[in-house]
Design a protein around this motif. Structure first.
Motif, PDB file in Angstrom:
ATOM      1  N   GLN A  57     -21.199  -0.671   5.899  1.00 47.27           N
ATOM      2  CA  GLN A  57     -21.120   0.734   5.510  1.00 47.27           C
ATOM      3  C   GLN A  57     -21.311   1.601   6.745  1.00 47.27           C
ATOM      4  O   GLN A  57     -22.282   1.438   7.488  1.00 47.27           O
ATOM      5  CB  GLN A  57     -22.192   1.077   4.479  1.00 47.27           C
ATOM      6  CG  GLN A  57     -22.142   2.530   4.012  1.00 47.27           C
ATOM      7  CD  GLN A  57     -23.335   2.898   3.161  1.00 47.27           C
ATOM      8  OE1 GLN A  57     -24.453   2.978   3.649  1.00 47.27           O
ATOM      9  NE2 GLN A  57     -23.101   3.101   1.869  1.00 47.27           N
ATOM     10  N   ASP A 108     -14.258  -5.299  12.955  1.00 43.88           N
ATOM     11  CA  ASP A 108     -13.475  -4.902  11.788  1.00 43.88           C
ATOM     12  C   ASP A 108     -11.990  -5.186  12.010  1.00 43.88           C
ATOM     13  O   ASP A 108     -11.594  -5.745  13.041  1.00 43.88           O
ATOM     14  CB  ASP A 108     -13.712  -3.428  11.458  1.00 43.88           C
ATOM     15  CG  ASP A 108     -13.227  -2.484  12.560  1.00 43.88           C
ATOM     16  OD1 ASP A 108     -12.497  -2.946  13.461  1.00 43.88           O
ATOM     17  OD2 ASP A 108     -13.570  -1.291  12.509  1.00 43.88           O
ATOM     18  N   GLU A 109     -11.152  -4.796  11.046  1.00 43.08           N
ATOM     19  CA  GLU A 109      -9.723  -5.095  11.116  1.00 43.08           C
ATOM     20  C   GLU A 109      -9.024  -4.361  12.258  1.00 43.08           C
ATOM     21  O   GLU A 109      -7.967  -4.800  12.722  1.00 43.08           O
ATOM     22  CB  GLU A 109      -9.060  -4.729   9.785  1.00 43.08           C
ATOM     23  CG  GLU A 109      -9.567  -5.561   8.609  1.00 43.08           C
ATOM     24  CD  GLU A 109      -8.935  -5.139   7.302  1.00 43.08           C
ATOM     25  OE1 GLU A 109      -8.261  -4.081   7.290  1.00 43.08           O
ATOM     26  OE2 GLU A 109      -9.112  -5.849   6.286  1.00 43.08           O
ATOM     27  N   ASP A 110      -9.602  -3.234  12.700  1.00 47.08           N
ATOM     28  CA  ASP A 110      -8.999  -2.467  13.797  1.00 47.08           C
ATOM     29  C   ASP A 110      -9.449  -2.937  15.167  1.00 47.08           C
ATOM     30  O   ASP A 110      -9.021  -2.374  16.187  1.00 47.08           O
ATOM     31  CB  ASP A 110      -9.342  -0.983  13.634  1.00 47.08           C
ATOM     32  CG  ASP A 110      -8.776  -0.400  12.350  1.00 47.08           C
ATOM     33  OD1 ASP A 110      -7.700  -0.865  11.927  1.00 47.08           O
ATOM     34  OD2 ASP A 110      -9.413   0.494  11.771  1.00 47.08           O
ATOM     35  N   ARG A 131     -18.528   5.282   4.250  1.00 45.70           N
ATOM     36  CA  ARG A 131     -17.320   4.494   3.999  1.00 45.70           C
ATOM     37  C   ARG A 131     -17.657   3.019   4.155  1.00 45.70           C
ATOM     38  O   ARG A 131     -18.303   2.617   5.119  1.00 45.70           O
ATOM     39  CB  ARG A 131     -16.206   4.865   4.975  1.00 45.70           C
ATOM     40  CG  ARG A 131     -14.901   4.108   4.752  1.00 45.70           C
ATOM     41  CD  ARG A 131     -13.820   4.585   5.715  1.00 45.70           C
ATOM     42  NE  ARG A 131     -14.105   4.205   7.090  1.00 45.70           N
ATOM     43  CZ  ARG A 131     -13.725   3.040   7.636  1.00 45.70           C
ATOM     44  NH1 ARG A 131     -13.069   2.142   6.905  1.00 45.70           N
ATOM     45  NH2 ARG A 131     -14.002   2.782   8.898  1.00 45.70           N
ATOM     46  N   GLU A 132     -17.252   2.233   3.179  1.00 44.90           N
ATOM     47  CA  GLU A 132     -17.446   0.789   3.251  1.00 44.90           C
ATOM     48  C   GLU A 132     -16.162   0.128   3.747  1.00 44.90           C
ATOM     49  O   GLU A 132     -15.057   0.555   3.392  1.00 44.90           O
ATOM     50  CB  GLU A 132     -17.844   0.223   1.889  1.00 44.90           C
ATOM     51  CG  GLU A 132     -19.237   0.629   1.452  1.00 44.90           C
ATOM     52  CD  GLU A 132     -19.679  -0.083   0.181  1.00 44.90           C
ATOM     53  OE1 GLU A 132     -18.829  -0.780  -0.429  1.00 44.90           O
ATOM     54  OE2 GLU A 132     -20.847   0.048  -0.196  1.00 44.90           O
ATOM     55  N   PHE A 133     -16.307  -0.905   4.555  1.00 46.87           N
ATOM     56  CA  PHE A 133     -15.153  -1.615   5.078  1.00 46.87           C
ATOM     57  C   PHE A 133     -15.541  -3.060   5.361  1.00 46.87           C
ATOM     58  O   PHE A 133     -16.726  -3.398   5.506  1.00 46.87           O
ATOM     59  CB  PHE A 133     -14.640  -0.946   6.357  1.00 46.87           C
ATOM     60  CG  PHE A 133     -15.659  -0.880   7.469  1.00 46.87           C
ATOM     61  CD1 PHE A 133     -15.679  -1.834   8.478  1.00 46.87           C
ATOM     62  CD2 PHE A 133     -16.599   0.144   7.514  1.00 46.87           C
ATOM     63  CE1 PHE A 133     -16.606  -1.784   9.502  1.00 46.87           C
ATOM     64  CE2 PHE A 133     -17.536   0.206   8.531  1.00 46.87           C
ATOM     65  CZ  PHE A 133     -17.545  -0.753   9.524  1.00 46.87           C
ATOM     66  N   GLN A 134     -14.531  -3.916   5.428  1.00 50.04           N
ATOM     67  CA  GLN A 134     -14.766  -5.330   5.697  1.00 50.04           C
ATOM     68  C   GLN A 134     -14.743  -5.604   7.202  1.00 50.04           C
ATOM     69  O   GLN A 134     -14.046  -4.937   7.961  1.00 50.04           O
ATOM     70  CB  GLN A 134     -13.723  -6.198   4.997  1.00 50.04           C
ATOM     71  CG  GLN A 134     -13.829  -6.188   3.484  1.00 50.04           C
ATOM     72  CD  GLN A 134     -12.946  -7.233   2.834  1.00 50.04           C
ATOM     73  OE1 GLN A 134     -12.605  -8.253   3.448  1.00 50.04           O
ATOM     74  NE2 GLN A 134     -12.572  -6.996   1.584  1.00 50.04           N
ATOM     75  N   LEU A 178     -19.335  -7.102   4.314  1.00 52.89           N
ATOM     76  CA  LEU A 178     -19.064  -5.714   3.950  1.00 52.89           C
ATOM     77  C   LEU A 178     -20.066  -4.829   4.673  1.00 52.89           C
ATOM     78  O   LEU A 178     -21.277  -5.028   4.574  1.00 52.89           O
ATOM     79  CB  LEU A 178     -19.183  -5.530   2.435  1.00 52.89           C
ATOM     80  CG  LEU A 178     -18.654  -4.227   1.840  1.00 52.89           C
ATOM     81  CD1 LEU A 178     -17.147  -4.114   2.067  1.00 52.89           C
ATOM     82  CD2 LEU A 178     -18.958  -4.171   0.346  1.00 52.89           C
TER      83      LEU A 178
END
Length: 368
Positions: A87, A56-58, A29-32, A85
């Motif tokens: 992974q 990350d955003e969380d 899963r990729e996330f910013q 970005l």
């Protein structure tokens, strides 16, 4: 081909090789995330090595080592506060690792496009704004119609030809106005489109090109379960590359004929064609050079990659299908563009001649 495979292997993350055949329950899963702190930023054997903390955003934090990631050795200028970005690789419901994939550059690309649009409008005024609208139409046709239809199993060649006609029709009349000269220029581009289709078909067949020279084409073939014709994709790429310049050549020659006619309304059609072709020959010289350099520029990493092999003779380099594709792409597209110069000039001259005869007939009728 072996050099391309070696490059792909070098750019594959370490985690990809760490998995065993029994590890079937895996996902990525990729996330910013945002770079928090830079722990290490050094150069080792000419390669850049960065270790940094990201959030990350969380609110979860990760320690990332670029030596374990896709872009090992690539010189990204990472800094605190930068969006990136990442992974995440999960195996058997356990996080196996988090890797650096790329920087997030969409906002910067938006600013660059805004600068481009501002320059186009500032210099081109209304026509610059209309050109941007035409660009939006082009992107809409390509991404909302041509690509989806090809992915849906439609013939790539037929789909691209129809889409190209729509692009030329909308863009030329939107940008240059609904005038007789624009219609003549558009008519000549349809002939040019037929020529580039003919040349692309003939040249790829004559050169024995399969369309499967690149890994991307191979992945596309197998990813679509064979529904997409790779040779059709190659032909479509050649056509779209040439269509992008048809507008320029056809309109330039048509406007040249119109200006020459307005300067001397008594000029004969043969002389008018001859003078317009003098301008067109200069256009041919610049277009040929421009297209060759454009294709070389796009394929520059490919050429350099092959030339890295000291034992590759020149004929073997040219014979490689990846290189041959670029050569055929250049020759087929450029030949159609070269022939479009006299074709568009003839269309404009013939159209102006008919209009002159029509006006003379009206004058004679009014006198009688």
């Amino acid at each position: 081909m072996k050099y391309l495979l070696a490059t792909v292997l070098l750019l594959t993350p370490v985690s990809a090789f760490a998995q065993t055949p029994t590890e079937t329950n895996s996902s990525t899963r990729e996330f910013q995330a945002t770079v928090e702190t830079i722990q290490t930023d050094e150069e080792v054997d000419g390669l850049r090595h960065v270790v940094f903390d990201a959030r990350d955003e969380d609110g979860a934090t990760y320690t990332i080592d670029t030596a374990d990631s896709y872009v090992e050795g690539l010189r990204f200028n990472l800094r605190a506060g930068q969006n990136i970005l990442l992974q995440k690789v999960v195996i058997q419901d356990q996080v196996d690792g988090v890797y650096f994939v790329d920087v997030v550059r969409t906002a910067r690309l938006g600013w660059l496009f805004a600068l481009f649009a501002l320059a186009a409008i500032a210099v081109g005024l209304a026509r610059g704004a209309l050109a941007l609208a035409g660009l939006a139409v082009t992107l809409a046709v390509v991404f909302a119609w041509i690509f989806p239809r090809i992915l849906g199993g439609a013939d790539p060649l037929t789909t691209t030809v129809i889409g190209s006609v729509v692009i030329l029709a909308v863009n030329m009349h939107l940008t240059h106005g609904f005038r007789r000269s624009t219609l003549l220029a558009f008519s000549s581009t349809i002939v040019g489109l037929g020529l580039v289709v003919l040349f692309a078909e003939a040249f790829t067949t004559f050169a024995h090109l399969s369309g499967l020279a690149s890994e991307e084409a191979t992945f596309l073939l197998f990813g679509s379960d064979g529904a997409i014709d790779p040779r059709g994709i190659l032909l479509s790429g050649i056509i779209l590359g040439a269509v992008g310049v048809f507008d320029d050549i056809a309109i330039t020659q048509t406007e040249t004929v119109q200006e020459l006619r307005e300067m001397n309304v008594r000029i004969g059609s043969r002389e008018l064609f001859s003078r317009a072709m003098r301008v067109g020959r200069h256009h041919i010289a610049s277009v040929v050079n421009t297209l060759v350099l454009a294709y070389v520029g796009v394929a520059m990493p490919l050429f350099l990659l092959f030339l890295l092999g000291d034992n590759i003779p020149g004929w073997r380099f040219i014979n490689e299908e990846l290189v041959a594709e670029e050569i055929v792409r250049t020759l087929a597209g450029t030949l159609a563009l070269v022939l479009l110069v006299p074709i568009s000039t003839w269309f404009a001259t013939w159209g102006k001649k008919r209009r002159l005869f029509h006006c003379q007939a009206i004058d004679k009728t009014q006198k009688t």
